[in-house]
Design a protein around this motif. Structure first.
Motif, PDB file in Angstrom:
ATOM      1  N   LEU A 275       0.883  -1.178   0.157  1.00 31.10           N
ATOM      2  CA  LEU A 275       0.025   0.185   0.200  1.00 31.10           C
ATOM      3  C   LEU A 275       0.774   1.236  -0.142  1.00 31.10           C
ATOM      4  O   LEU A 275       0.527   2.202  -0.912  1.00 31.10           O
ATOM      5  CB  LEU A 275      -0.844  -0.109   1.294  1.00 31.10           C
ATOM      6  CG  LEU A 275      -2.063  -1.030   1.287  1.00 31.10           C
ATOM      7  CD1 LEU A 275      -2.732  -1.083   2.546  1.00 31.10           C
ATOM      8  CD2 LEU A 275      -3.182  -0.637   0.057  1.00 31.10           C
ATOM      9  N   ALA A 276       1.920   1.172   0.633  1.00 37.11           N
ATOM     10  CA  ALA A 276       2.962   2.348   0.785  1.00 37.11           C
ATOM     11  C   ALA A 276       3.397   2.625  -0.475  1.00 37.11           C
ATOM     12  O   ALA A 276       3.724   3.651  -0.893  1.00 37.11           O
ATOM     13  CB  ALA A 276       3.775   2.390   2.027  1.00 37.11           C
ATOM     14  N   TRP A 277       3.730   1.528  -1.178  1.00 42.26           N
ATOM     15  CA  TRP A 277       4.753   1.558  -2.525  1.00 42.26           C
ATOM     16  C   TRP A 277       3.728   2.170  -3.532  1.00 42.26           C
ATOM     17  O   TRP A 277       4.122   3.202  -4.379  1.00 42.26           O
ATOM     18  CB  TRP A 277       5.125   0.383  -2.654  1.00 42.26           C
ATOM     19  CG  TRP A 277       6.184   0.314  -3.749  1.00 42.26           C
ATOM     20  CD1 TRP A 277       6.223   0.985  -4.949  1.00 42.26           C
ATOM     21  CD2 TRP A 277       7.571  -0.086  -3.522  1.00 42.26           C
ATOM     22  NE1 TRP A 277       7.504   0.969  -5.661  1.00 42.26           N
ATOM     23  CE2 TRP A 277       8.535   0.168  -4.769  1.00 42.26           C
ATOM     24  CE3 TRP A 277       8.226  -0.774  -2.538  1.00 42.26           C
ATOM     25  CZ2 TRP A 277       9.689  -0.199  -4.942  1.00 42.26           C
ATOM     26  CZ3 TRP A 277       9.406  -1.122  -2.708  1.00 42.26           C
ATOM     27  CH2 TRP A 277      10.051  -1.056  -3.822  1.00 42.26           C
ATOM     28  N   VAL A 278       2.357   1.752  -3.360  1.00 43.36           N
ATOM     29  CA  VAL A 278       1.334   2.276  -4.263  1.00 43.36           C
ATOM     30  C   VAL A 278       0.883   3.712  -4.158  1.00 43.36           C
ATOM     31  O   VAL A 278       0.966   4.498  -5.335  1.00 43.36           O
ATOM     32  CB  VAL A 278       0.124   1.190  -4.395  1.00 43.36           C
ATOM     33  CG1 VAL A 278      -0.999   1.944  -5.314  1.00 43.36           C
ATOM     34  CG2 VAL A 278       0.467  -0.075  -4.764  1.00 43.36           C
ATOM     35  N   PHE A 279       0.736   3.963  -2.959  1.00 47.55           N
ATOM     36  CA  PHE A 279       0.139   5.443  -2.688  1.00 47.55           C
ATOM     37  C   PHE A 279       0.935   6.413  -2.290  1.00 47.55           C
ATOM     38  O   PHE A 279       0.835   7.613  -2.386  1.00 47.55           O
ATOM     39  CB  PHE A 279      -0.835   5.383  -1.584  1.00 47.55           C
ATOM     40  CG  PHE A 279      -2.171   4.555  -1.735  1.00 47.55           C
ATOM     41  CD1 PHE A 279      -2.960   5.283  -2.858  1.00 47.55           C
ATOM     42  CD2 PHE A 279      -2.358   3.169  -1.710  1.00 47.55           C
ATOM     43  CE1 PHE A 279      -4.263   4.371  -3.365  1.00 47.55           C
ATOM     44  CE2 PHE A 279      -3.389   2.674  -1.968  1.00 47.55           C
ATOM     45  CZ  PHE A 279      -4.342   3.015  -2.902  1.00 47.55           C
ATOM     46  N   GLU A 280       2.444   6.040  -1.890  1.00 49.11           N
ATOM     47  CA  GLU A 280       3.405   7.083  -1.294  1.00 49.11           C
ATOM     48  C   GLU A 280       4.812   6.895  -1.881  1.00 49.11           C
ATOM     49  O   GLU A 280       5.561   7.918  -1.593  1.00 49.11           O
ATOM     50  CB  GLU A 280       3.476   6.814   0.184  1.00 49.11           C
ATOM     51  CG  GLU A 280       2.232   6.809   0.706  1.00 49.11           C
ATOM     52  CD  GLU A 280       2.179   6.537   2.249  1.00 49.11           C
ATOM     53  OE1 GLU A 280       1.354   6.923   3.100  1.00 49.11           O
ATOM     54  OE2 GLU A 280       3.218   5.781   2.806  1.00 49.11           O
ATOM     55  N   GLY A 281       4.977   6.029  -2.694  1.00 49.42           N
ATOM     56  CA  GLY A 281       6.328   5.840  -3.436  1.00 49.42           C
ATOM     57  C   GLY A 281       7.017   4.857  -2.391  1.00 49.42           C
ATOM     58  O   GLY A 281       6.639   4.229  -1.447  1.00 49.42           O
ATOM     59  N   PRO A 282       8.256   4.316  -2.913  1.00 48.08           N
ATOM     60  CA  PRO A 282       9.079   3.294  -2.453  1.00 48.08           C
ATOM     61  C   PRO A 282       9.354   3.615  -0.821  1.00 48.08           C
ATOM     62  O   PRO A 282       9.884   4.835  -0.383  1.00 48.08           O
ATOM     63  CB  PRO A 282      10.548   3.408  -3.085  1.00 48.08           C
ATOM     64  CG  PRO A 282      10.176   4.134  -4.104  1.00 48.08           C
ATOM     65  CD  PRO A 282       8.733   4.974  -4.188  1.00 48.08           C
ATOM     66  N   PRO A 283       8.790   2.823   0.176  1.00 47.61           N
ATOM     67  CA  PRO A 283       8.894   3.348   1.708  1.00 47.61           C
ATOM     68  C   PRO A 283      10.242   3.376   2.286  1.00 47.61           C
ATOM     69  O   PRO A 283      10.666   3.985   2.963  1.00 47.61           O
ATOM     70  CB  PRO A 283       7.801   2.232   2.163  1.00 47.61           C
ATOM     71  CG  PRO A 283       7.960   1.165   1.133  1.00 47.61           C
ATOM     72  CD  PRO A 283       8.223   1.601  -0.094  1.00 47.61           C
ATOM     73  N   LEU A 284      11.122   2.405   1.585  1.00 53.31           N
ATOM     74  CA  LEU A 284      12.483   2.188   2.181  1.00 53.31           C
ATOM     75  C   LEU A 284      13.300   3.678   1.742  1.00 53.31           C
ATOM     76  O   LEU A 284      14.136   4.121   2.529  1.00 53.31           O
ATOM     77  CB  LEU A 284      13.136   1.125   1.527  1.00 53.31           C
ATOM     78  CG  LEU A 284      12.624  -0.327   2.224  1.00 53.31           C
ATOM     79  CD1 LEU A 284      13.378  -1.466   1.514  1.00 53.31           C
ATOM     80  CD2 LEU A 284      12.628  -0.437   3.475  1.00 53.31           C
ATOM     81  N   GLU A 285      13.162   4.086   0.615  1.00 49.26           N
ATOM     82  CA  GLU A 285      13.820   5.455   0.518  1.00 49.26           C
ATOM     83  C   GLU A 285      13.075   6.478   1.426  1.00 49.26           C
ATOM     84  O   GLU A 285      14.006   7.301   1.857  1.00 49.26           O
ATOM     85  CB  GLU A 285      13.264   5.755  -0.957  1.00 49.26           C
ATOM     86  CG  GLU A 285      14.033   5.082  -2.045  1.00 49.26           C
ATOM     87  CD  GLU A 285      13.821   5.415  -3.552  1.00 49.26           C
ATOM     88  OE1 GLU A 285      13.088   6.732  -3.702  1.00 49.26           O
ATOM     89  OE2 GLU A 285      13.922   4.699  -4.559  1.00 49.26           O
TER      90      GLU A 285
END
Length: 313
Positions: free
Chosen positions: A210-220
């Motif tokens: 969900l974070a990757w889709v709506f907010e971009g790569p979460p680890l970055e």
């Protein structure tokens, strides 16, 4: 929230009173209970700092990832129960906290979030009636009505009403968390920490996606986050989840629910106190009135359910 001091004093006096039934809370455990509610109360403040520095779904992902890593050695596979565990974890874990943190990230009033999040208790009671066939009597119906009336009163505060989407997400989070609680009630053979381990591990891939889709790569985003954001993640994971929940489970095994339940209603009171003093969160008459109604309703439902559980045991 108006003058929590007298309310706290009355609750402390009630818990500290020695009764003939031997159900009074020992002073050291009373102090532990106060510490637990303080940790829970400050948890929302730590989360506010986190979602100001990190996207909310990324923050939720990191929180569950920390808990999953710390509790990984406790995981045990339970044949025939893992399907139910996945459903419970997605509801009570990733979806519940994801929605809560998204709502918190856009909230104009942290106090309103602290109060509205308490609707999980009456929601769980209503779902127990609908899904488990439980019967409730007039006292709990009154408590449920009070709790929802409080949120409605609070919702018509002009500042909150103009940002109704945030409060709606928090209420939806409470409902989904209550669905997860009903699913958890059906699980057998899981210890408290093992349950948290599975909830976290199963929630991690959902929140990552969900974070990757709506907010971009979460680890970055995590790598760019300041130390204050990471301290918030660690507080919500270790302080609120591991210490507070585990300590409360320790007390639940030693005392009747009715001896502990009154103090848990102090958690949103502490959140409001911290929000007003540390974040300068403004309190309106509607928020105060709604908060009193909601906390009173939750207290009635919690105490009544505790008495019923003790009578059945």
């Amino acid at each position: 929230m108006p003058a929590p001091g007298p309310t706290a004093s009355r609750i402390l006096a009630k818990l500290a009173t020695v009764t003939d039934s031997g159900n009074s809370v020992a002073p050291r455990h009373l102090l532990l209970l106060v510490a637990i509610t303080l940790v829970w109360g400050f948890n929302l403040i730590a989360a506010v700092e986190g979602v100001r520095q990190l996207p909310p779904l990324t923050f939720a992902f990191l929180r569950f990832a920390v808990v999953a890593v710390l509790l990984l050695p406790l995981l045990r596979f339970h044949r025939g129960a893992m399907g139910a565990m996945v459903s419970a974890a997605l509801l009570a874990g990733g979806l519940h906290f994801g929605l809560l943190f998204v709502g918190l990230s856009t909230a104009v009033s942290v106090s309103s979030v602290a109060i509205a999040s308490q609707l999980g208790v009456p929601f769980a009671t209503l779902l127990s009636v609908a899904l488990l066939g439980e019967r409730i009597r007039w006292r709990r119906w009154c408590g449920i009505a009070l709790a929802f009336a409080g949120v409605i009163v609070m919702g018509f505060d002009p500042r909150i009403f103009s940002n109704w989407q945030s409060l709606s997400l928090v209420v939806l989070s409470a409902f989904i968390g209550a669905l997860g609680l009903i699913a958890i009630k059906k699980l057998q053979g899981f210890g408290a920490l093992e349950l948290q381990a599975w909830l976290s591990l199963i929630s991690v891939p959902l929140l990552l996606a969900l974070a990757w889709v709506f907010e971009g790569p979460p680890l970055e985003a995590a790598m760019r986050a300041p130390m204050s954001a990471w301290l918030s993640v660690l507080y919500t994971a270790i302080g609120a989840s591991l210490f507070a929940h585990s300590s409360f489970y320790y007390l639940i095994r030693r005392y009747p629910v009715t001896s502990l339940a009154p103090m848990t209603t102090l958690s949103p009171v502490f959140s409001v106190m911290f929000a007003t003093t540390l974040l300068h969160d403004p309190l309106s008459t509607r928020i105060i009135a709604g908060g009193i109604l909601t906390v009173a309703g939750v207290a009635i439902v919690t105490l009544r359910e505790g008495r019923i559980a003790e009578a059945a045991s």
